[in-house]
Design an enzyme around this catalytic site. Structure first.
Site, mmCIF file in Angstrom:
data_model
loop_
_atom_site.group_PDB
_atom_site.id
_atom_site.type_symbol
_atom_site.label_atom_id
_atom_site.label_comp_id
_atom_site.label_asym_id
_atom_site.label_seq_id
_atom_site.Cartn_x
_atom_site.Cartn_y
_atom_site.Cartn_z
ATOM 1 N N GLY A 36 0.800 -1.230 0.000
ATOM 2 C CA GLY A 36 0.000 0.000 0.000
ATOM 3 C C GLY A 36 0.829 1.275 0.000
ATOM 4 N N ARG A 92 -11.893 21.363 6.790
ATOM 5 C CA ARG A 92 -12.993 21.463 7.763
ATOM 6 C C ARG A 92 -12.449 21.515 9.181
ATOM 7 N NH1 ARG A 92 -15.334 17.908 4.172
ATOM 8 N NH2 ARG A 92 -17.345 18.571 3.349
ATOM 9 N N HIS A 125 -12.388 25.663 2.114
ATOM 10 C CA HIS A 125 -13.642 25.511 2.861
ATOM 11 C C HIS A 125 -13.720 26.533 3.997
ATOM 12 C CE1 HIS A 125 -17.220 23.755 4.437
ATOM 13 N NE2 HIS A 125 -16.644 23.546 5.601
ATOM 14 N N ASP A 162 -26.587 27.264 2.426
ATOM 15 C CA ASP A 162 -26.537 27.621 3.848
ATOM 16 C C ASP A 162 -25.835 28.972 4.005
ATOM 17 O OD1 ASP A 162 -23.795 27.134 3.613
ATOM 18 O OD2 ASP A 162 -23.911 25.151 4.521
ATOM 19 N N LYS A 185 -29.626 25.324 6.441
ATOM 20 C CA LYS A 185 -29.360 23.885 6.443
ATOM 21 C C LYS A 185 -29.197 23.372 7.869
ATOM 22 C CE LYS A 185 -25.165 22.327 5.291
ATOM 23 N NZ LYS A 185 -23.991 21.974 4.484
ATOM 24 N N GLY A 217 -23.722 14.962 -1.941
ATOM 25 C CA GLY A 217 -24.835 15.589 -2.668
ATOM 26 C C GLY A 217 -26.052 15.822 -1.789
ATOM 27 N N GLY A 218 -25.965 15.425 -0.521
ATOM 28 C CA GLY A 218 -27.105 15.564 0.391
ATOM 29 C C GLY A 218 -27.569 17.015 0.522
HETATM 30 C C1 R5P Z 1 -20.403 22.198 4.229
HETATM 31 O O1 R5P Z 1 -20.250 23.026 5.098
HETATM 32 C C2 R5P Z 1 -19.985 22.413 2.817
HETATM 33 O O2 R5P Z 1 -19.990 23.761 2.460
HETATM 34 C C3 R5P Z 1 -20.854 21.631 1.862
HETATM 35 O O3 R5P Z 1 -22.185 22.097 1.969
HETATM 36 C C4 R5P Z 1 -20.820 20.159 2.180
HETATM 37 O O4 R5P Z 1 -19.505 19.725 2.286
HETATM 38 C C5 R5P Z 1 -21.531 19.379 1.108
HETATM 39 O O5 R5P Z 1 -21.477 18.027 1.464
HETATM 40 P P1 R5P Z 1 -22.563 17.023 0.973
HETATM 41 O O6 R5P Z 1 -22.590 17.098 -0.520
HETATM 42 O O7 R5P Z 1 -22.087 15.704 1.471
HETATM 43 O O8 R5P Z 1 -23.872 17.397 1.596
#
Ligand code: R5P
Length: 293
Positions: A36, A92, A125, A162, A185, A217-218
Site C-alpha cells: 500500500g 474542515r 472551505h 446555507d 441547512k 450531494g445531500g
Molecule cells: C459544508 O459546510 C460544505 O460547504 C458543503 O455544503 C458540504 O460539504 C456538502 O457536502 P454534501 O454534498 O455531502 O452534503
C-alpha cells in the site's frame, strides 16, 4: 522557466496551466507497492529548477502524494518549490472542536510549508486555513468563472444552500447582475441534511444553487427539492469542488436538478468550469514582478 509537475488526477489541469503559461510539464510515475505504500518519481531533471507541483488533495490520500512530490523536488535540489493544491483536503478541521482532536488543516499546511515557499489553492472551505501558511498561501476565488458559466445558462437567482456559502453566492450573483439569498441547512448526521424553510422568492425563476463542495450531494439534493417545492422553474446545481461520493448526479437529477456542474479542481466528467486561468495568473504574477525589478 518554471517546470510544472503534473500530480495524480491533476494532469489535465496542469496541461491547461501549461498552455496558458507556456511552461513545460513533467509527468510523474506513480506506483503503489503491494503493502500500500506510494511511490512517485518526477520524470524530468529538477536540479536548479523552479518547480511548481500541481496536486489536488482528493481523495485525501493525494495529500501524501503531494508531500512525496515536494520532497522529491527538494531532494533533487530544485532551486525553488511552489505548489498548487486546487482542492485542499482537511480544511474542515481548521481548529480543535473537541478536546483530544488534532488541527488537521494546520498539520497539512505545516507539512506543505516545510517544502514549498508558496501554496496556491481555490475556495478553501474555511478561509482561516490560509493563515496557517503565514502569508504564503493564495486562496483564489472561483467566482468569476462560475459567474460566466451561470450567466450563459440564463440563471436569474443564485442561492447558497446555507449561510456559510452566502458570500460566494453573493459575489457570483453580483457579477451576473441577479439577486442572491441563502437557505438554512440543518445537518442531522454526516449523510443526512434537512433544509429549513426560508422565505426566498423562487417562483418561476431559474435558480442556481452554489456551494463550495458537492460531497455526497445531500446538501444540494435537499436544497433542490426545497426550491422546487417553492415553485422554481429550473434548478442548476453548481459546486466548486466536486467530490461526488456515491451516485450524486443521479441523486440530484432525482431531486429535479436540470444540470450539475463543478470546476476542475477535482477532475470529473462534470468539470465544466476551469480554474486554470485563475491559477496561471497567480503563478505568473510573481515571475512578472521579479522580471520587472
Ligand atoms: C459544508 O459546510 C460544505 O460547504 C458543503 O455544503 C458540504 O460539504 C456538502 O457536502 P454534501 O454534498 O455531502 O452534503
Amino acid at each position: 522557466m518554471p517546470l510544472l509537475v503534473a500530480g495524480e488526477g491533476s494532469g489535465s489541469l496542469a496541461q491547461k496551466i501549461a498552455k496558458l503559461t507556456s511552461w513545460p510539464v513533467s509527468n510523474v510515475e506513480f506506483k503503489t507497492f503491494p503493502d500500500g505504500e506510494d511511490y512517485v518519481r518526477i520524470l524530468a531533471p529538477l536540479k536548479d529548477q523552479d518547480v511548481v507541483v500541481v496536486q489536488t488533495a482528493f481523495p485525501p490520500s493525494r495529500l501524501w502524494k503531494l508531500l512525496l512530490l515536494l520532497n522529491a523536488a527538494e531532494e533533487n535540489r530544485a532551486s525553488s518549490i511552489r505548489c498548487v493544491v486546487p482542492y485542499f483536503a482537511y480544511a474542515r478541521q481548521d481548529r480543535m472542536f473537541l478536546e483530544g482532536e488534532p488541527v488537521s488543516a494546520r498539520l497539512a499546511a505545516d507539512c506543505i510549508r516545510r517544502y514549498a515557499r508558496n501554496c496556491v489553492t481555490v475556495d478553501l472551505h474555511k478561509d482561516a486555513v490560509a493563515e496557517y501558511f503565514g502569508g504564503a498561501c493564495q486562496n483564489l476565488s472561483a467566482a468569476e468563472p462560475f459567474a460566466r458559466e451561470l450567466k450563459s445558462r440564463g440563471v436569474d437567482l443564485v442561492l447558497a444552500p446555507d449561510a456559510g456559502a452566502l458570500a460566494r453566492a453573493r459575489e457570483v450573483a453580483r457579477r451576473i447582475g441577479v439577486p442572491h439569498d441563502h437557505l438554512e441547512k440543518k445537518r442531522i448526521s454526516s449523510e443526512v441534511v434537512e433544509m429549513a424553510h426560508k422565505n426566498v422568492e423562487v417562483k418561476g425563476r431559474k435558480v442556481a444553487v452554489l456551494d463550495d463542495i458537492i460531497g455526497t450531494g445531500g446538501t444540494m439534493a435537499r436544497a433542490t427539492d426545497h426550491i422546487f417545492r417553492q415553485g422554481a422553474s429550473a434548478v442548476v446545481c453548481a459546486g466548486v469542488h466536486g467530490l461526488f461520493i456515491g451516485d450524486v448526479v443521479g441523486r440530484l437529477k432525482n431531486a429535479g436538478a436540470s444540470e450539475v456542474f463543478v470546476s476542475d479542481t477535482v477532475d470529473s466528467p462534470y468539470s465544466r468550469v476551469s480554474v486554470s486561468e485563475l491559477l496561471a495568473n497567480a503563478l505568473v504574477a510573481p515571475v512578472r514582478t521579479s522580471l520587472q525589478r
